[in-house]
Scaffold this active site. Structure first.
Site, short mmCIF file in Angstrom:
data_model
loop_
_atom_site.label_atom_id
_atom_site.label_comp_id
_atom_site.label_asym_id
_atom_site.label_seq_id
_atom_site.Cartn_x
_atom_site.Cartn_y
_atom_site.Cartn_z
N ASP A 87 -13.88 -7.64 -5.61
CA ASP A 87 -12.46 -7.87 -5.90
C ASP A 87 -12.02 -9.14 -5.16
OD1 ASP A 87 -12.89 -6.26 -3.50
OD2 ASP A 87 -10.72 -6.28 -3.27
N ASP A 116 -15.25 -15.64 -0.77
CA ASP A 116 -14.78 -14.31 -0.35
C ASP A 116 -14.55 -13.43 -1.57
OD1 ASP A 116 -13.71 -12.12 0.92
OD2 ASP A 116 -11.77 -13.04 1.29
N GLU A 150 -11.63 -4.22 -1.45
CA GLU A 150 -11.67 -4.66 -0.05
C GLU A 150 -10.38 -5.34 0.34
OE1 GLU A 150 -12.37 -7.23 3.45
OE2 GLU A 150 -11.77 -7.86 1.45
N GLU A 151 -9.83 -6.12 -0.60
CA GLU A 151 -8.65 -6.93 -0.27
C GLU A 151 -7.37 -6.09 -0.23
OE1 GLU A 151 -9.06 -9.78 0.76
OE2 GLU A 151 -10.80 -10.69 -0.19
N HIS A 435 -9.01 -17.20 0.45
CA HIS A 435 -7.61 -16.89 0.11
C HIS A 435 -6.75 -18.13 -0.11
CE1 HIS A 435 -7.80 -12.56 1.97
NE2 HIS A 435 -8.94 -12.92 1.41
ZN LIG Z 1 -13.90 -10.47 1.92
#
Ligand SMILES: [Zn+2]
Length: 463
Positions: A87, A116, A150-151, A435
């Site tokens: 994700d 990420d 996870e996020e 991000h």
């Molecule tokens: Zn991550």
């Protein structure tokens, strides 16, 4: 085995698969959540895509409630886990490249999730395939464990480990090389004013910050019934402290605001806490009981420093450094009272219960309650453990650099493993653009990481 050479020969395959994965918009989407797709369509599609790749390779796969899954290879009683996630956070704006394109330019692959955590995930996946194709006999099974939340709260791994075995040892390729073996504990503390606050207080309202994990960069308060030189005093304060702020009068109410500097809560000293700065000024001006008590608390507890000495919450150990406190969300309403939400990042050997209880007792005498809204224990793997010894050897052998053990104030995915560390894949000195707009992964490093992960898999899966 020359893993680097093999990874280089399979670079096109790695890039192609990463592009396919980046092109799946696996952002949590409330509007597409169903009982079938607990985090929305995107994250589920990405996870299923990767499980499908596992099946195509003839490996065992398992889907846990459409939340998480794994691809497994090898035999053996014990298990090596590689914990990754597919994700991603929303794209946001200001991209020069298509955020879900996976365009390669100047040796970089651009796209949300490229570092990420889709890039590292695909590097680990290629590593697994290389080990399989090399036909190396393993003593432990190896699992690529794939999370899809996870996020947005770790519900994926929480569910996964409710149903599946905990690996004997493992790593998460979701942070930095060389090896992060110490992560501080993270708690959210809520300090709240206990006395009944009158309706006609001088402080009508106070507001700063949205999240406990950031230093608030703006604070605003509404004030009434103050002395005639209030506005002049505010201007002098701004000048003395070299701060930016604003003041206006709307009928009989002053609206004052101060700008600070935002920073991550893992090092509050990197920022300027606007709430604390505004409270320090108001503390020189306010006299009514509830208002005064609130701003004075902010100044006493957080005015001098961010290590919690005034609250008795300070602590330091050599393996993880200082305990830090960030007053991230601050509010006051007349008639109700004030509340300060703090992100406490505590050292690995912190005497948590003792410290919290002592602070609660002390604060009660001063009219404040201390409650714990969240707590995630510190995570630490001793350097004498097999996991660390082996990963150090692997890292040094593949890079020629010393494998320093790192300690951080943030939490990584590795803390979900019992004996697990974060292992890559940002190399030392590389900028962290997770991000951010135009997130990218350096293709050469992606290939290098795949080689390191292949070596690590063999090392960890053989006794
Ligand atoms: Zn991550």
């Amino acid at each position: 085995m020359n893993w680097l050479k093999q990874a280089q020969e399979r670079q096109d395959e790695l890039i192609k698969e990463l592009q396919e994965l980046v092109q799946i918009e696996s952002v949590l989407d409330e509007t597409t959540i169903t009982s079938e797709a607990p985090f929305g369509e995107g994250p589920l599609k990405a996870m299923k895509w990767l499980l499908q790749k596992g099946e195509e390779q003839g490996l065992t796969t398992k889907n846990i409630d459409n939340m998480a899954g794994h691809i497994e290879m090898g035999q053996g009683e014990e298990l090596v886990g590689i914990l990754c996630h597919v994700d991603v956070v929303p794209a946001g704006s200001d991209w020069q490249h298509p955020p879900f394109g996976g365009v390669v330019e100047d040796g970089k692959l651009f796209g949300r999730g490229s570092i990420d955590d889709k890039g590292p995930t695909m590097a680990a996946w290629l590593a697994m395939k290389m080990v399989k194709d090399a036909g190396i006999q393993l003593d432990r099974r190896v699992r690529l464990i794939i999370g899809s939340d996870e996020e947005t709260g770790f519900r994926c791994v929480t569910r996964y480990f409710e149903k599946e075995e905990m690996p004997t040892l493992g790593f998460a390729p979701d942070a930095d090389f060389p090896i992060i073996n110490a992560e501080k504990g993270i708690a959210v503390l809520v300090f709240s004013q206990q006395q009944k606050i009158a309706e006609n207080e001088q402080l009508i309202s106070f507001k700063a910050g949205h999240r406990t994990n950031m230093v608030p960069d703006n604070a605003t308060a509404e004030i009434q019934n103050v002395s005639a030189d209030f506005e002049a005093a505010f201007q002098i304060y701004l000048q003395q402290e070299s701060l930016q702020g604003a003041i206006e009068k709307v009928s009989e109410v002053f609206i004052v605001s101060i700008k600070g500097k935002s920073a991550h809560a893992m090092e509050p000293n990197a920022g300027v806490n606007a709430a604390v700065k505004l409270a320090a000024f108001l503390n020189t001006q306010l006299t009514t009981t509830g208002s005064k008590e609130f701003v004075q608390f902010l100044v006493t507890a957080f005015g001098e420093e961010t290590r919690g000495h005034a609250l008795g919450l300070n602590f330091h150990d050599d393996m993880s450094g200082d305990t830090t406190l960030n007053a991230g969300v601050v509010s006051f309403e007349s008639g109700k009272g004030g509340e300060v939400q703090v992100s406490l990042r505590y050292s690995v050997t912190y005497p948590y219960d003792e410290k919290i209880t002592a602070a609660q007792q002390q604060l009660a005498k001063n009219g404040f309650a201390l409650d714990i809204a969240e707590n995630s224990a510190p995570h630490y793997v001793d350097e004498k453990e097999e996991l660390i010894q082996k990963l150090v050897k692997v890292y040094e052998r593949n890079t020629g650099e010393k494998a320093e053990l790192l300690s951080i104030g943030g939490g990584t995915y590795a803390r979900e493993l019992k004996t697990g560390v974060a292992f890559g894949m940002l190399f030392p000195g590389e900028p962290d653009i997770a991000h951010q707009a135009d997130e990218f992964v350096v293709v050469e490093n992606l290939v290098k990481a795949a080689a390191i992960y292949a070596d690590a898999i063999v090392e960890l899966a053989t006794k």
